[in-house]
Motif scaffolding. Structure first.
Motif, PDB file in Angstrom:
ATOM      1  N   VAL A  13       0.828  -1.219   0.000  1.00  0.00           N
ATOM      2  CA  VAL A  13       0.000   0.000   0.000  1.00  0.00           C
ATOM      3  C   VAL A  13       0.857   1.263   0.000  1.00  0.00           C
ATOM      4  O   VAL A  13       0.327   2.374   0.102  1.00  0.00           O
ATOM      5  N   LEU A  36       3.274   2.410   2.185  1.00  0.00           N
ATOM      6  CA  LEU A  36       3.394   3.157   3.436  1.00  0.00           C
ATOM      7  C   LEU A  36       4.576   2.701   4.292  1.00  0.00           C
ATOM      8  O   LEU A  36       4.569   2.900   5.500  1.00  0.00           O
ATOM      9  N   GLN A  40      -3.957   8.012   3.473  1.00  0.00           N
ATOM     10  CA  GLN A  40      -2.982   7.115   4.115  1.00  0.00           C
ATOM     11  C   GLN A  40      -3.672   6.211   5.124  1.00  0.00           C
ATOM     12  O   GLN A  40      -3.357   5.026   5.227  1.00  0.00           O
ATOM     13  N   GLN A  65      -6.699   5.148   4.988  1.00  0.00           N
ATOM     14  CA  GLN A  65      -7.427   4.091   4.286  1.00  0.00           C
ATOM     15  C   GLN A  65      -6.458   3.029   3.768  1.00  0.00           C
ATOM     16  O   GLN A  65      -6.798   1.852   3.719  1.00  0.00           O
ATOM     17  N   ARG A  66      -5.258   3.440   3.392  1.00  0.00           N
ATOM     18  CA  ARG A  66      -4.251   2.459   2.963  1.00  0.00           C
ATOM     19  C   ARG A  66      -3.862   1.543   4.115  1.00  0.00           C
ATOM     20  O   ARG A  66      -3.667   0.340   3.925  1.00  0.00           O
ATOM     21  N   ILE A  68      -6.567  -0.876   4.373  1.00  0.00           N
ATOM     22  CA  ILE A  68      -6.484  -1.912   3.341  1.00  0.00           C
ATOM     23  C   ILE A  68      -5.403  -2.935   3.702  1.00  0.00           C
ATOM     24  O   ILE A  68      -5.622  -4.141   3.630  1.00  0.00           O
ATOM     25  N   ALA A  69      -4.249  -2.444   4.142  1.00  0.00           N
ATOM     26  CA  ALA A  69      -3.174  -3.362   4.543  1.00  0.00           C
ATOM     27  C   ALA A  69      -3.648  -4.277   5.662  1.00  0.00           C
ATOM     28  O   ALA A  69      -3.409  -5.487   5.645  1.00  0.00           O
ATOM     29  N   THR A  85      -7.609  11.615  -3.881  1.00  0.00           N
ATOM     30  CA  THR A  85      -7.319  10.471  -3.022  1.00  0.00           C
ATOM     31  C   THR A  85      -8.262   9.317  -3.326  1.00  0.00           C
ATOM     32  O   THR A  85      -7.864   8.151  -3.323  1.00  0.00           O
ATOM     33  N   ASP A 132      -6.871   7.443  -6.156  1.00  0.00           N
ATOM     34  CA  ASP A 132      -5.717   6.616  -5.773  1.00  0.00           C
ATOM     35  C   ASP A 132      -6.168   5.346  -5.061  1.00  0.00           C
ATOM     36  O   ASP A 132      -5.649   4.261  -5.329  1.00  0.00           O
ATOM     37  N   VAL A 133      -7.108   5.505  -4.140  1.00  0.00           N
ATOM     38  CA  VAL A 133      -7.558   4.345  -3.364  1.00  0.00           C
ATOM     39  C   VAL A 133      -8.298   3.364  -4.280  1.00  0.00           C
ATOM     40  O   VAL A 133      -8.105   2.149  -4.182  1.00  0.00           O
ATOM     41  N   LEU A 161      -5.826   1.433  -6.185  1.00  0.00           N
ATOM     42  CA  LEU A 161      -5.210   0.406  -5.335  1.00  0.00           C
ATOM     43  C   LEU A 161      -6.139  -0.798  -5.207  1.00  0.00           C
ATOM     44  O   LEU A 161      -5.698  -1.955  -5.296  1.00  0.00           O
TER      45      LEU A 161
END
Lengths: 228, 346
Positions: B139, B141, B156, B158-159, B162-163, B186, B189-190, B193
């Protein structure tokens, strides 16, 4: 000691400073012992109140109602009366009604319900979404308590411990009236019953210092725990 | 896309499921009885206004909401028949992300991602560290492992979500309005991903949203939910290009405000027949329109139009006024070339 005359001038009735020191230690012992037990009993009790309330993870309205009733009853009895009423229980528990040991059971029984409510309130501040996320990840109730609720509420719980510790300082002083020792005992016996008002002043100042210190330590811990 | 879709086995099956809530002794229906299959590896969107029941529907997949009747199957397992421990084990195989991220504020990014591993009983610190590093790399980060959620931006966070959701290698990812709290950049981007995860990990994604644009960008199929009923269900291209239910139309109009405005325009003074042509896939890149018009001698006038993509699929939609003797022949030729045509009411 060179400053002894000065102390004597200021506090003419206090001839045994050692006794005052011992009273301080007694108060600290009572406070430490009862705070430890209060947290040990009040924390699970608070978690129980939180979990069993309506709409919560383990909603059990009847159990919640019963626990809440006991907690409320204990909280509504003035501490000085609670101490007297509990004397037989105290005797069974610790074998004496007097001194530090005799003071601890009523202190704990008086403070634990209060602390439990503070814990319950702190837990309710945890975002429901975080709990839902843990459930979605397959967490059991116990895992949610241990890994989500307590860590997320830790700052609130720490501030609850601070408030409880300060309430306990007051309770220990009251305990002095019925022979539990400590600073309250000195203030009551010498300051009140024997009109030695300098005792009263010194003990009150010491209690103020103690409360200030507890609050300062508590604030620090809370600040550290909320730093994220 | 040119290749025929592979017949895929359903990974989630709702069989005659309905849900109602008991409020003050009365049953309030939230979802009326429905059956639905979600295929392995697809990105399935559920769109609806707030209160339509989409949040309840999503939570039926991991039984955060228990159905009032019917069965929910994930793989071959009937979730409604499981006991507590077995259900918790199943939930570890179903990731979930949330509109408000729902991260542990008292824990660092790395600890948040390690959380589901620990819940699943992993105790080996080295293994946890390796897996967390892997997930944070996916993701993007890695540099933020030691930070707390409050130090991150929404995207970030939300990433991290997701992770965390991917930690136990789930086969299904549930997204609860995952981009609704994010700005458009954003959000893009999400969504990208999520599409990447779907492609590379062959993960089935079920997402709920109130934005048609989210559906258009990542979903393969979509169900439109209105007042507890699925009122429309189909591939995103079909639903997006030919919405039937009024609720669906409204969602499409919200996604394409200019087109909606163009549709409202008074065409009374425009001569000829007004038609909307939809073409998708390879048809978008062939000059069919100009060929047919030239061959039939029909005049055309473009009133509104758009060329865009639905997920990977290019599509075009043009509103035309056609005039001339051979309009019917032209329409016939266009249809033969695979272009969908609808008459626009004036």
């Amino acid at each position: 000691m060179s400053d002894a005359p000065l102390l004597h001038t200021l506090f003419p009735n206090i001839d045994d400073w050692g006794e005052l020191g011992r009273a301080c230690v007694d108060t600290l012992l009572m406070l430490g012992g009862s705070l430890l037990l209060t947290v040990a009993i009040g924390l699970p009790l608070g978690v129980l109140l939180y979990l069993t309330a309506r709409g919560q993870l383990r909603a059990m309205p009847k159990l919640y109602g019963l626990t809440a009733l006991v907690v409320n009853v204990l909280r509504s009895v003035p501490f000085i009366i609670l101490m007297i009423v509990l004397m037989p229980v105290t005797y069974v528990l610790v074998g004496t009604k007097l001194g530090i040991r005799g003071a601890i059971p009523p202190l704990v029984i008086g403070a634990a319900p209060f602390f439990a409510r503070l814990v319950e309130t702190a837990l309710r501040e945890v975002q429901p979404g975080v709990i839902e996320a843990a459930q979605a990840m397959g967490a059991s109730t116990w895992q949610i308590v241990r890994r989500v609720l307590l860590p997320e509420a830790r700052a609130g719980i720490a501030s609850g411990i601070t408030v409880t510790a300060i309430a306990l300082v007051g309770y220990t002083a009251m305990g002095g009236a019925i022979g539990s020792g400590g600073l309250g005992d000195l203030a009551y016996r010498y300051g009140y019953l024997s009109y030695k008002s300098d005792y009263m002043v010194v003990t009150v100042v010491l209690l103020i210092v103690l409360v200030q210190a507890l609050q300062a330590i508590g604030d620090r811990v809370v600040a550290r725990l909320s730093r994220h | 896309m040119a290749s025929r879709p592979q017949p895929r086995s359903p990974v989630i099956r709702f069989i005659d499921v309905h849900k109602s809530y008991r409020v003050d002794g009365r049953d309030i229906p939230a979802l009326q009885s429905f059956s639905l299959d979600i295929a392995d590896g697809e990105v399935f969107g559920i769109i609806g206004h707030s209160g339509a029941g989409k949040s309840t529907l999503l939570r039926l997949v991991n039984l955060l909401e228990r159905p009032s009747g019917g069965r929910v199957l994930v793989g071959d397992t009937d979730l409604t028949a499981l006991d507590d421990a077995a259900l918790r084990a199943q939930r570890q195989r179903i990731g979930m992300i949330f509109q408000h991220f729902n991260l542990l504020g008292s824990q660092t990014v790395a600890e948040n991602v390690a959380f589901p591993l620990r819940l699943a009983g992993e105790r080996d610190a080295a293994k946890i560290r390796t897996r967390v590093d892997e997930l944070l790399a996916r993701v993007g980060l890695q540099a933020h492992a030691g930070k707390y959620p409050s130090q991150l931006s929404g995207g970030q966070k939300q990433r991290v979500g997701i992770a965390r959701a991917l930690a136990n290698r789930p086969s299904i990812l549930l997204c609860d309005e995952a981009t609704s709290a994010l700005d458009p950049q954003t959000t893009g981007d999400v969504l990208e991903l999520l599409a990447e995860i779907n492609r590379e990990l062959k993960l089935t994604i079920v997402l709920i949203t109130h934005e048609m644009d989210v559906v258009r960008r990542v979903c393969d199929r979509v169900a439109v939910l209105d007042a507890g009923r699925i009122v429309e269900l189909g591939t995103v291209a079909d639903v997006f290009l030919h919405p039937r239910h009024p609720t669906t139309r409204r969602f499409v109009e919200e996604a394409l405000p200019e087109e909606a405005a163009a549709e409202q325009a008074p065409y009374a003074h425009v001569p000829g027949r007004i038609l909307r042509l939809s073409f998708r896939g390879a048809a978008t890149w062939t000059p069919t329109l100009s060929r047919v018009m030239r061959e039939t001698g029909v005049d055309f006038n473009i009133l509104a139009g758009r060329i865009d993509r639905i997920k990977q699929l290019p599509y075009g939609q043009l509103t035309l006024a056609l005039d001339g003797a051979n309009v019917d022949a032209a329409l016939h030729a266009l249809r033969a070339a695979g272009i969908e045509i609808e008459e626009v009411a004036r």
